[in-house]
Structures are given as structure tokens and as C-alpha cells.
Motif scaffolding. Sequence first.
Motif, PDB file in Angstrom:
ATOM      1  N   MET A  84      49.269 -20.220 -12.248  1.00 35.10           N
ATOM      2  CA  MET A  84      49.214 -21.677 -12.301  1.00 35.10           C
ATOM      3  C   MET A  84      48.214 -22.231 -11.288  1.00 35.10           C
ATOM      4  N   THR A  85      48.123 -21.604 -10.107  1.00 34.37           N
ATOM      5  CA  THR A  85      47.156 -22.054  -9.106  1.00 34.37           C
ATOM      6  C   THR A  85      45.736 -21.957  -9.640  1.00 34.37           C
ATOM      7  N   VAL A  86      45.430 -20.831 -10.291  1.00 34.48           N
ATOM      8  CA  VAL A  86      44.083 -20.637 -10.842  1.00 34.48           C
ATOM      9  C   VAL A  86      43.803 -21.648 -11.945  1.00 34.48           C
ATOM     10  N   ILE A  87      44.789 -21.891 -12.797  1.00 31.78           N
ATOM     11  CA  ILE A  87      44.618 -22.852 -13.892  1.00 31.78           C
ATOM     12  C   ILE A  87      44.364 -24.253 -13.342  1.00 31.78           C
ATOM     13  N   LEU A  88      45.170 -24.661 -12.368  1.00 26.58           N
ATOM     14  CA  LEU A  88      45.012 -26.000 -11.778  1.00 26.58           C
ATOM     15  C   LEU A  88      43.662 -26.148 -11.087  1.00 26.58           C
ATOM     16  N   ALA A  89      43.256 -25.124 -10.322  1.00 27.46           N
ATOM     17  CA  ALA A  89      41.988 -25.203  -9.597  1.00 27.46           C
ATOM     18  C   ALA A  89      40.797 -25.209 -10.555  1.00 27.46           C
ATOM     19  N   THR A  90      40.876 -24.415 -11.625  1.00 28.84           N
ATOM     20  CA  THR A  90      39.785 -24.397 -12.603  1.00 28.84           C
ATOM     21  C   THR A  90      39.696 -25.719 -13.348  1.00 28.84           C
ATOM     22  N   ALA A  91      40.857 -26.269 -13.736  1.00 28.59           N
ATOM     23  CA  ALA A  91      40.865 -27.583 -14.380  1.00 28.59           C
ATOM     24  C   ALA A  91      40.305 -28.644 -13.448  1.00 28.59           C
ATOM     25  N   CYS A  92      40.645 -28.519 -12.163  1.00 29.59           N
ATOM     26  CA  CYS A  92      40.113 -29.440 -11.154  1.00 29.59           C
ATOM     27  C   CYS A  92      38.600 -29.382 -11.117  1.00 29.59           C
ATOM     28  N   ALA A  93      38.043 -28.174 -11.176  1.00 29.31           N
ATOM     29  CA  ALA A  93      36.588 -28.025 -11.146  1.00 29.31           C
ATOM     30  C   ALA A  93      35.937 -28.703 -12.335  1.00 29.31           C
ATOM     31  N   ILE A  94      36.534 -28.552 -13.516  1.00 29.01           N
ATOM     32  CA  ILE A  94      35.979 -29.169 -14.729  1.00 29.01           C
ATOM     33  C   ILE A  94      36.000 -30.691 -14.606  1.00 29.01           C
ATOM     34  N   VAL A  95      37.119 -31.223 -14.131  1.00 30.87           N
ATOM     35  CA  VAL A  95      37.245 -32.682 -14.019  1.00 30.87           C
ATOM     36  C   VAL A  95      36.326 -33.221 -12.923  1.00 30.87           C
ATOM     37  N   TYR A  96      36.239 -32.508 -11.790  1.00 29.82           N
ATOM     38  CA  TYR A  96      35.317 -32.923 -10.736  1.00 29.82           C
ATOM     39  C   TYR A  96      33.882 -32.976 -11.249  1.00 29.82           C
ATOM     40  N   GLY A  97      33.479 -31.927 -11.990  1.00 27.51           N
ATOM     41  CA  GLY A  97      32.115 -31.890 -12.506  1.00 27.51           C
ATOM     42  C   GLY A  97      31.825 -33.036 -13.452  1.00 27.51           C
ATOM     43  N   THR A  98      32.800 -33.378 -14.291  1.00 28.82           N
ATOM     44  CA  THR A  98      32.631 -34.499 -15.214  1.00 28.82           C
ATOM     45  C   THR A  98      32.549 -35.816 -14.457  1.00 28.82           C
ATOM     46  N   ALA A  99      33.389 -35.965 -13.430  1.00 27.52           N
ATOM     47  CA  ALA A  99      33.359 -37.182 -12.602  1.00 27.52           C
ATOM     48  C   ALA A  99      32.005 -37.333 -11.924  1.00 27.52           C
ATOM     49  N   ASP A 100      31.458 -36.232 -11.408  1.00 25.29           N
ATOM     50  CA  ASP A 100      30.168 -36.294 -10.728  1.00 25.29           C
ATOM     51  C   ASP A 100      29.044 -36.640 -11.702  1.00 25.29           C
ATOM     52  N   PHE A 101      29.166 -36.171 -12.929  1.00 25.00           N
ATOM     53  CA  PHE A 101      28.163 -36.516 -13.933  1.00 25.00           C
ATOM     54  C   PHE A 101      28.155 -38.022 -14.179  1.00 25.00           C
ATOM     55  N   PHE A 102      29.343 -38.598 -14.367  1.00 23.71           N
ATOM     56  CA  PHE A 102      29.423 -40.045 -14.574  1.00 23.71           C
ATOM     57  C   PHE A 102      28.959 -40.800 -13.333  1.00 23.71           C
ATOM     58  N   GLY A 103      29.304 -40.276 -12.154  1.00 22.85           N
ATOM     59  CA  GLY A 103      28.848 -40.921 -10.930  1.00 22.85           C
ATOM     60  C   GLY A 103      27.337 -40.902 -10.811  1.00 22.85           C
ATOM     61  N   GLY A 104      26.733 -39.772 -11.199  1.00 24.94           N
ATOM     62  CA  GLY A 104      25.277 -39.676 -11.169  1.00 24.94           C
ATOM     63  C   GLY A 104      24.618 -40.662 -12.116  1.00 24.94           C
ATOM     64  N   LEU A 105      25.202 -40.814 -13.298  1.00 19.04           N
ATOM     65  CA  LEU A 105      24.670 -41.799 -14.253  1.00 19.04           C
ATOM     66  C   LEU A 105      24.782 -43.212 -13.695  1.00 19.04           C
ATOM     67  N   ALA A 106      25.921 -43.498 -13.056  1.00 17.97           N
ATOM     68  CA  ALA A 106      26.147 -44.852 -12.542  1.00 17.97           C
ATOM     69  C   ALA A 106      25.158 -45.206 -11.446  1.00 17.97           C
ATOM     70  N   THR A 107      24.793 -44.230 -10.584  1.00 19.30           N
ATOM     71  CA  THR A 107      23.875 -44.527  -9.482  1.00 19.30           C
ATOM     72  C   THR A 107      22.469 -44.835  -9.985  1.00 19.30           C
ATOM     73  N   ARG A 108      22.183 -44.524 -11.219  1.00 17.30           N
ATOM     74  CA  ARG A 108      20.886 -44.853 -11.786  1.00 17.30           C
ATOM     75  C   ARG A 108      20.853 -46.265 -12.359  1.00 17.30           C
ATOM     76  N   ARG A 109      22.029 -46.895 -12.393  1.00 21.24           N
ATOM     77  CA  ARG A 109      22.128 -48.254 -12.931  1.00 21.24           C
ATOM     78  C   ARG A 109      22.631 -49.262 -11.902  1.00 21.24           C
ATOM     79  N   ALA A 110      23.145 -48.780 -10.782  1.00 23.49           N
ATOM     80  CA  ALA A 110      23.715 -49.682  -9.774  1.00 23.49           C
ATOM     81  C   ALA A 110      23.493 -49.109  -8.387  1.00 23.49           C
ATOM     82  N   GLN A 111      23.692 -49.957  -7.350  1.00 20.61           N
ATOM     83  CA  GLN A 111      23.563 -49.522  -5.971  1.00 20.61           C
ATOM     84  C   GLN A 111      24.624 -48.468  -5.647  1.00 20.61           C
ATOM     85  N   VAL A 112      24.252 -47.523  -4.772  1.00 15.22           N
ATOM     86  CA  VAL A 112      25.162 -46.426  -4.434  1.00 15.22           C
ATOM     87  C   VAL A 112      26.483 -46.957  -3.870  1.00 15.22           C
TER      88      VAL A 112
END
Length: 279
Positions: free
Chosen positions: A1-29
Motif C-alpha cells: 500500500m505504501t508503494v501504491i500511495l507513493a506512486t499515485a502521489c508521483a503521478i498526481v504531483y506531475g500532473t499538478a506541476d504540468f498545470f502549474g507550468g501552463l498557468a505561469t505562462r498566462r499569469a504572474q508566478v
Amino acid sequence: MTVILATACAIVYGTADFFGGLATRRAQVLSVVTLSQLAGLALILGLLPLLPGVYSDPALAWGLAAGLSGAAGLVLFYRALATGVMSVVAPTTAVTSAALPVVFGLAAGERPRAWALVGVALALGSVLLVSQDKSGGGRGPLASVLVALAAGAGFGGFFILLSMAPHESGLWPLVGARLSSVSMVALLALLTRRALRPGPGSLHIIVAAGVLDMAANVLYLLAQQDGLLSLVAVLVSLYPASTLLLANRVLGERLRPVQLGGVLCALASVALIAVAQPL
């Protein structure tokens, strides 16, 4: 379960960072960071009654300290994303944020199994492979990499400080972390007289980034409470793989063979760490 949670966390973090990167191209940091942090705060307050824990002053205090470190890392990270190549900035930040908790965990007496240590080494190597990119030159890319390294130190501090909170405290450390991070970024915006209005068409992207980031924080906290910090932090640090793949699919950033090799190494590292976990 620890591995599953941590791997899922990595996927969600990566997706969040992608959206954050897109947002910084349209608005102030600072606008992106403040508004996304507020969206995350709303989410954690909504989840608090569903995943209750025991409130304590140490839980809140460690959370507040973690929030300051994480907020500094997030501001620097979004700054690097706004000026650098997403598929380079994210992995550079990740390897730094993973290395610090590994060193801390081993120094604190954690002793992962041999195969898990092989997986840790492979994971760190995969992040370095994924970060290989020859697009651009000069001082601009170097500057963004240096900022990414500083951001990674902030994220690594966030992981370490959050792990110090009592395990029975539930989501209370994240409440403290988000309160301090929102306050810090809002104060920084006030001192620099930056407007916090989102750019045209960016609000929904900012909210998505904030909600996903907080969801990833919850997954990390749950994984860390039942696993070793030196292993959980490494698995979480594989988040650039999803950022990179999204950048390839949505933005058309090309992946070099060595980067694809890094993604395969990341998958292998997850398998090794999972095999090494006690049943």
C-alpha cells in the motif's frame, strides 16, 4: 500500500506541476502560487472531517515549518518553469528533492532492504536521464536549472519537516503547511506590490493545479506514515515522468531516447522498491 500511495502521489504531483507550468505562462508566478494554494486550502479543509486525526501543537508546528519550505520551493519552481524548459526543470527539481530526504532518512537510522537501495539508486539515475535535454544554450537555461535546484531543496525540506509530525495527527500537518504557505506568498505579493489577478483564461488551470497539488500532499502524508521516508520520497520524486509525458502530448516537447530510457528506469525502480517491501 505504501508503494501504491507513493506512486499515485508521483503521478498526481506531475500532473499538478504540468498545470502549474501552463498557468505561469498566462499569469504572474505569485498569482499562480497564491491562488493555487488557496484552492488547496479549501480542499484540505473539506477533507479534514473525512480523514480526521488527533490535533496537537507539534503537528501544527511541523506543518507550519513544512509549509514555509514548500512555499519557497514552489515559488522558485514556478519561476523556473516560466523561464526554462519544462522537461528539464521538473526532473532537476525532483532529484534534489529526493536526495535530501534519502540522506536524512539514512542518517536517522532507516535501513531499507538491499533491493530497495538498488531501486533508490536507479530512481535517482532515471531522474538524471529524464533531465537530459540539448534544446537551448547560454546563461538562460543554466539560470533556470540553478533555480530548479533551489526549488528542489525547498521541496526536500517540505518532505522532511512533514515527516516529523506525529503519525496520529492525520491531515492537521497539511492544514498548518497550507496556512503558512498561503500567508508567506500573500505577504510576498503585498511587499512586491504584485497583483494577484489571474491572467485571461488561467483561473481554471490554477485551481486545477492547486487541487491536484493538495491531493498529492494527502497521498504523500498517508504513504509516509506507513513507510520509510528514504523510500517514499524517492518514489514521489518520479513525478517528472508524468509531467514529461504530458508536456510531450499536449505541448509537443520532443522526448529524446535517453529520456525515454529514464522513464523505463523509473518504472523499474518502482518495481524493485515494491518487491523489497515486507509483506
